[in-house]
Write an enzyme that holds these catalytic residues in place. Structure first.
Site, PDB file in Angstrom:
ATOM      1  N   THR A  20       0.820  -1.219   0.000  1.00  0.00           N
ATOM      2  CA  THR A  20       0.000   0.000   0.000  1.00  0.00           C
ATOM      3  C   THR A  20       0.852   1.266   0.000  1.00  0.00           C
ATOM      4  O   THR A  20       0.413   2.316  -0.473  1.00  0.00           O
ATOM      5  CB  THR A  20      -0.912  -0.010   1.251  1.00  0.00           C
ATOM      6  OG1 THR A  20      -1.671  -1.213   1.241  1.00  0.00           O
ATOM      7  CG2 THR A  20      -1.833   1.185   1.292  1.00  0.00           C
TER       8      THR A  20
ATOM      9  N   SER B 127       1.111   3.048  -7.812  1.00  0.00           N
ATOM     10  CA  SER B 127       0.842   4.120  -8.776  1.00  0.00           C
ATOM     11  C   SER B 127      -0.321   5.017  -8.380  1.00  0.00           C
ATOM     12  O   SER B 127      -0.643   5.958  -9.098  1.00  0.00           O
ATOM     13  CB  SER B 127       0.586   3.525 -10.161  1.00  0.00           C
ATOM     14  OG  SER B 127       1.664   2.703 -10.546  1.00  0.00           O
ATOM     15  N   ALA B 128      -0.960   4.727  -7.251  1.00  0.00           N
ATOM     16  CA  ALA B 128      -2.011   5.593  -6.703  1.00  0.00           C
ATOM     17  C   ALA B 128      -3.167   5.790  -7.684  1.00  0.00           C
ATOM     18  O   ALA B 128      -3.700   6.884  -7.817  1.00  0.00           O
ATOM     19  CB  ALA B 128      -1.427   6.933  -6.258  1.00  0.00           C
TER      20      ALA B 128
ATOM     21  N   HIS C 246      -8.201   1.958 -10.965  1.00  0.00           N
ATOM     22  CA  HIS C 246      -8.302   1.443 -12.328  1.00  0.00           C
ATOM     23  C   HIS C 246      -9.760   1.260 -12.731  1.00  0.00           C
ATOM     24  O   HIS C 246     -10.611   0.918 -11.904  1.00  0.00           O
ATOM     25  CB  HIS C 246      -7.576   0.104 -12.442  1.00  0.00           C
ATOM     26  CG  HIS C 246      -6.097   0.222 -12.251  1.00  0.00           C
ATOM     27  ND1 HIS C 246      -5.280   0.854 -13.163  1.00  0.00           N
ATOM     28  CD2 HIS C 246      -5.279  -0.198 -11.249  1.00  0.00           C
ATOM     29  CE1 HIS C 246      -4.030   0.808 -12.729  1.00  0.00           C
ATOM     30  NE2 HIS C 246      -4.005   0.181 -11.572  1.00  0.00           N
TER      31      HIS C 246
ATOM     32  N   LYS D 166       1.020  -3.410 -16.544  1.00  0.00           N
ATOM     33  CA  LYS D 166       0.382  -2.346 -17.303  1.00  0.00           C
ATOM     34  C   LYS D 166       1.416  -1.386 -17.863  1.00  0.00           C
ATOM     35  O   LYS D 166       1.079  -0.471 -18.584  1.00  0.00           O
ATOM     36  CB  LYS D 166      -0.613  -1.606 -16.419  1.00  0.00           C
ATOM     37  CG  LYS D 166      -1.778  -2.475 -15.975  1.00  0.00           C
ATOM     38  CD  LYS D 166      -2.795  -1.656 -15.198  1.00  0.00           C
ATOM     39  CE  LYS D 166      -3.809  -2.535 -14.483  1.00  0.00           C
ATOM     40  NZ  LYS D 166      -3.215  -3.287 -13.354  1.00  0.00           N
TER      41      LYS D 166
ATOM     42  N   GLU E   9      -1.966  -8.130  -5.800  1.00  0.00           N
ATOM     43  CA  GLU E   9      -1.246  -7.129  -6.597  1.00  0.00           C
ATOM     44  C   GLU E   9      -2.278  -6.274  -7.326  1.00  0.00           C
ATOM     45  O   GLU E   9      -3.486  -6.469  -7.168  1.00  0.00           O
ATOM     46  CB  GLU E   9      -0.325  -7.837  -7.582  1.00  0.00           C
ATOM     47  CG  GLU E   9      -1.069  -8.727  -8.568  1.00  0.00           C
ATOM     48  CD  GLU E   9      -0.161  -9.342  -9.618  1.00  0.00           C
ATOM     49  OE1 GLU E   9       0.784  -8.678 -10.046  1.00  0.00           O
ATOM     50  OE2 GLU E   9      -0.412 -10.494 -10.006  1.00  0.00           O
TER      51      GLU E   9
END
Lengths: 509, 427
Positions: free
Chosen positions: A44, A48-49, A52, A268, A365
């Site tokens: 946490t 990438s904050a 999605h 990604k 993940e």
């Protein structure tokens, strides 16, 4: 035997926090354990904050289902709990003609997942993001994507859980399970684990034994070790997949979009994204490693991340980098529950048939941050399915009161706040404009921030250009004063990370 | 403070270090009646207060003073001539039309305005992120200035066994200071093939205390999850690439960084002040006027100086010119001549000058060289092929500023020049 709990949750990352917050609604006694000195310090802490949309998850997987279910929940969550969230939309950007061809596949995948998306021309993409690589050939626009403050979301959910009666214990490490019929000696009868209907009744921890009817595994990077102790899924393995990031100075680079590259098979890809704090984030690369605590940044990783960032935004300048960090994704190897779907990295959310009293999560993940509220809802369904009644508490309060954030206020509001409490007038972190009032409020919050990094995660102090060089001595002083401790006891992130060794000769006289 | 704060001032100075103190004093002396000095710290003096070593004032007072003593002389003068000040107060924003928003625990939230301003916010230290040192993020990686504050102001030791990366002045001075305090300083590593600070600090702080300096060495990796346990040092070639096989593990609990300073111009940017990408400070003229009318800048906020005396001098000039804005005796539209960095010069300050100034007083051009020259050099100013001024120096080193003063006799040549190209070349 001490009074047993109804439920024990192991792990205080975003998934544990959303489960704790969701279960706190019901009339159950919950103990929530975290081995670190603060919540939200594992996967946490560094990611990438992003919230999605779910465009990218493998159709038919649990990941896709949880992601798509959770995405719309974040607006209400952020309103109830008061953390930063913005539905910005996101773009998957194709560079060159070959990548453009892949956008169709991505659009198709988004449609299969029920995620709205559209393909944009290179001209439109250049208009929307003038700093994009001029070789852009098109982009997939996903309007439901968003950005979040993952630390803020975790703290807010956790605090709401605690205020609704969840008992949180930090610095408490899970060691092993306690099985029904186990002797007080604590020795596990191995034969029992083989027994298909053996029952977990509690856990041994570094802070003693705790008993409960249910134990929930939300141990993130360590979820495989916890489930193996329960005798569940011995073949399941978490491989920490490290990703390195750069944070760019917001005064030097203004980016107003979330930009993904065309994805690879494992990730990604290295994205360039705006954040809620105005700084652009570049990363992550993806490297499978062994050590679940290894958050080193490396020359190779930094070079790879930088190259990935330049691919999308060629104007990035190294002199504008203000922070470098690495995070670990708890990548699992669980096959999709649907045998028709060929996918071997799915989430696990289950009550395993072979063990009673155990809710098992694994492989959390990406998109686990996004999916966390849906995962929590699924845990409730599983418990209800297993016969738990879960009556709602009359006193449950879904709202968390927010605390003043000086930099977000108008000049008039700032003046009023300073007049009311002068500590909000003293700026301690000048790059991020964090005041003494905010720091003190976090030290005395329902989940007290007792280390430098805990304050950093809650206030964003020390995350700016000087990386805390100016504020560090003052924060140590404030922590010592407010906690009634000696400054020598104040640490960056718990025991062993103290800042100071001793007084100087003259000061010690 | 015992008096009542006004809401409008002739001159407001931000930052009460040596530049700001000198600017405020000089503004007052030159006819600005209401001068306000604002500083975020509890006392006037800026970073000088934590610089308890000597070496300050040789140019200004012909004396060798410790930092706090040097500052005190200006503090005394400021108080004597009636400069107002706000301490424990931070400036949140300055608008291009010189409205100033401040906040402080004791001074509250305020909106002020000024006819002229001097920005003297100083600089900050480059961090680990800016040089991208590999490894985890344990406690024990500090900038030299943060350690200096802990040791000299707070009275605490932030480690017991140190490695210093970078041969900046604060790093070398802290290496000696920590040794005085009983700590072990294992090594000073410098990635460049030459010193980045003053030679005198190398002699007085490292050589005299047997602290080894390794040029063309850097930290390849930090080791230690909670607290620094060691650093892996490595030699580098002329392209800064690690030389395989030269790695050395140095056990230590603290890594101090002295890897450069960056002018602090976040407020300047908000106020619309244009910055020079080379210095990271405002473009200034010979009176330290920035691109925004009425806003001056002086000291390390403009470019990083090597000696405090030059900061004081810049502050004095900026303060005097700020007073001239108030009293209305400055030329509103000067015919500026730009300066330009020529051979072996990284930058020149001021970036433009008004030749008419030379009819009143000399103008000092200050510069940093790109590469060291350990031989006699010529510092020269030309316009095309025409030599305007020159001087000789015994050597030129990037760690030490080079200066050249234009005088009244140069007026005609400067006035006719299209640009002033400044070079530092072998004699």
């Amino acid at each position: 035997m001490p009074q047993p709990y109804d439920i024990i949750i192991i792990g205080a990352g975003i998934v544990g926090a959303m489960i704790a917050r969701t279960l706190a609604r019901y009339d159950v006694r919950i103990l929530w354990l975290e081995k670190a000195s603060d919540i939200g310090v594992g996967a946490t802490a560094a990611n990438s904050a992003l919230i999605h949309a779910g465009h990218d998850a493998v159709p038919g997987s649990l990941k896709a289902e949880m992601n798509v279910k959770a995405n719309p929940l974040w607006d209400q969550l952020s309103e109830e709990l008061h953390f930063a969230f913005q539905r910005t939309g996101a773009y998957v950007v194709a560079i060159g003609p070959e990548e453009f061809a892949k956008l169709e596949q991505l659009l198709d995948r988004a449609r299969q997942n029920g995620v709205p998306a559209e393909i944009l021309s290179s001209e439109v993409m250049r208009q929307r993001e003038p700093q994009i690589n001029p070789a852009v050939s098109g982009a997939l626009h996903i309007p439901t994507g968003g950005i979040v403050d993952p630390w803020g979301a975790t703290v807010a959910a956790a605090e709401n859980a605690v205020l609704n009666g969840v008992e949180l214990r930090l610095n408490t490490e899970f060691l092993d399970f306690i099985w029904e019929g186990e002797k007080a000696s604590g020795r596990v009868d191995e034969s029992k684990i083989q027994n298909p209907k053996s029952k977990i009744v509690g856990i041994h921890t570094s802070a003693g034994d705790f008993y409960a009817r249910w134990v929930i595994n939300a141990a993130g990077l360590f979820a495989d070790e916890v489930m193996h102790k329960a005798g569940v899924r011995p073949e399941f393995k978490i491989t920490p997949r490290r990703g390195e990031y750069f944070v760019m100075d917001r005064n030097q680079l203004q980016l107003n979009n979330v930009l993904f590259p065309v994805p690879t098979a494992v990730s990604k890809g290295i994205l360039v994204t705006m954040t809620l704090h105005g700084n652009t984030l570049v990363g992550p690369n993806a490297e499978n490693i062994e050590d679940k605590t290894d958050v080193d940044v490396t020359p190779q990783g930094m070079a790879e991340t930088w190259a990935g960032g330049l691919k999308l935004v060629p104007g990035l300048k190294q002199r504008d980098i203000i922070a470098v960090f690495a995070g670990l994704r708890p990548a699992g190897n669980a096959p999709c529950a649907n045998p028709a779907v060929d996918y071997a990295h799915d989430f696990i959310i289950e009550i395993p048939a072979e063990v009673a009293g155990f809710v098992n999560l694994g492989g959390m993940e990406s998109p686990a941050l996004t999916a966390a509220p849906a995962i929590a809802a699924r845990v409730v369904e599983l418990l209800q399915g297993a016969g738990e009644e879960l009556r709602e508490k009359a006193a449950w309060n879904p709202l968390r009161q927010d605390r003043p954030v000086f930099r977000h206020l108008t000049r008039e509001e700032q003046a009023a706040l300073v007049a009311q409490d002068p500590r909000y007038g003293r700026v301690i972190c000048r790059c991020e404009t964090v005041t003494e009032g905010e720091i003190v409020a976090e030290i005395h919050a329902p989940i007290p921030a007792t280390t430098y990094d805990a304050i950093k995660r809650r206030t964003w102090l020390g995350t700016g250009r000087c990386l805390g060089g100016f504020d560090m001595p003052r924060v140590v002083e404030i922590l010592a004063r407010e906690l009634g401790k000696n400054p020598l006891e104040i640490s960056k992130k718990g025991p062993g990370s103290e800042f100071l060794f001793r007084q100087t000769k003259e000061a010690a006289l | 403070m015992t008096h009542t704060l006004k809401s409008h001032y002739d001159v407001i100075v931000i930052g009460a270090g040596p530049g700001g103190l000198a600017a405020a004093i000089e503004a007052k002396k030159h006819g600005a009646d209401d001068v306000l000095l604002i500083d975020r710290d509890l006392e006037l003096g800026g970073i000088l207060l934590q610089c308890i070593h000597n070496g300050f004032g040789v140019e200004t007072f012909k004396e060798d003073l410790p930092g706090p003593s040097y500052a005190q002389r200006f503090v005394n003068e400021a108080q004597t001539i009636g400069i107002e000040y706000l301490l424990d107060t931070i400036v949140l924003e300055v608008t291009p039309d010189r409205r100033v928003y401040t906040t402080g625990a004791r001074t509250g939230f305020k909106e002020l305005s000024a006819k002229a301003m001097v920005f003297s916010m100083g600089c900050r230290e480059r961090t680990r992120a800016q040089i991208r040192i590999p490894g985890p993020r344990p406690a024990g990686v500090f900038t030299a200035g943060t350690a200096q504050r802990w040791v000299n102001v707070e009275g605490y030791m932030p480690g017991s066994r140190f490695v210093v990366l970078g041969s900046g002045d604060i790093g070398m001075i802290m290496a000696r200071r920590l040794t005085f305090e009983g700590a072990k300083v294992e090594r000073v590593l410098e990635v460049m093939p030459y010193l980045s600070g003053l030679s005198r600090n190398y002699v007085q702080c490292l050589l005299d205390f047997d602290i080894p300096l390794q040029l063309q060495h850097t930290v390849k990796r930090i080791i230690g999850k909670n607290r620094v346990e060691a650093v892996e040092a490595v030699a580098v070639d002329d392209q800064w690439q690690f030389i395989p096989g030269t790695e050395e593990l140095i056990p230590c609990d603290t890594l101090l960084l002295s890897v450069g300073l960056i002018p602090e111009n976040e407020l300047s940017q908000k106020a619309g002040v244009a910055l020079d990408p080379v210095t990271a400070g405002p473009y200034v003229d010979d009176g330290f006027l920035t691109s925004v009318p009425g806003i001056f800048a002086a000291g390390n906020v403009v470019h990083v100086y090597d000696l405090v005396d030059w900061v004081t001098q810049a502050g004095r000039t900026a303060g005097k010119r700020a007073a001239m804005v108030v009293t209305g005796c400055c030329n509103p539209e000067p015919a500026y001549v730009p300066t330009r960095a020529g051979d072996n010069v990284r930058y020149v300050v001021p970036q433009r000058l008004d030749p008419e100034t030379l009819t009143q007083e000399p103008i000092m051009l200050q510069m940093r060289v790109t590469r060291p020259l350990e031989q006699s050099v010529t510092v020269q100013v030309t316009d095309g092929d025409t030599l305007i001024a020159k001087k000789a120096e015994r050597y030129a080193r990037p760690g030490e500023m080079v200066s050249l003063t234009l005088k009244g006799k140069d007026y005609d040549a400067v006035r006719k020049a299209k640009e002033l190209k400044v070079s530092v070349v072998p004699k």
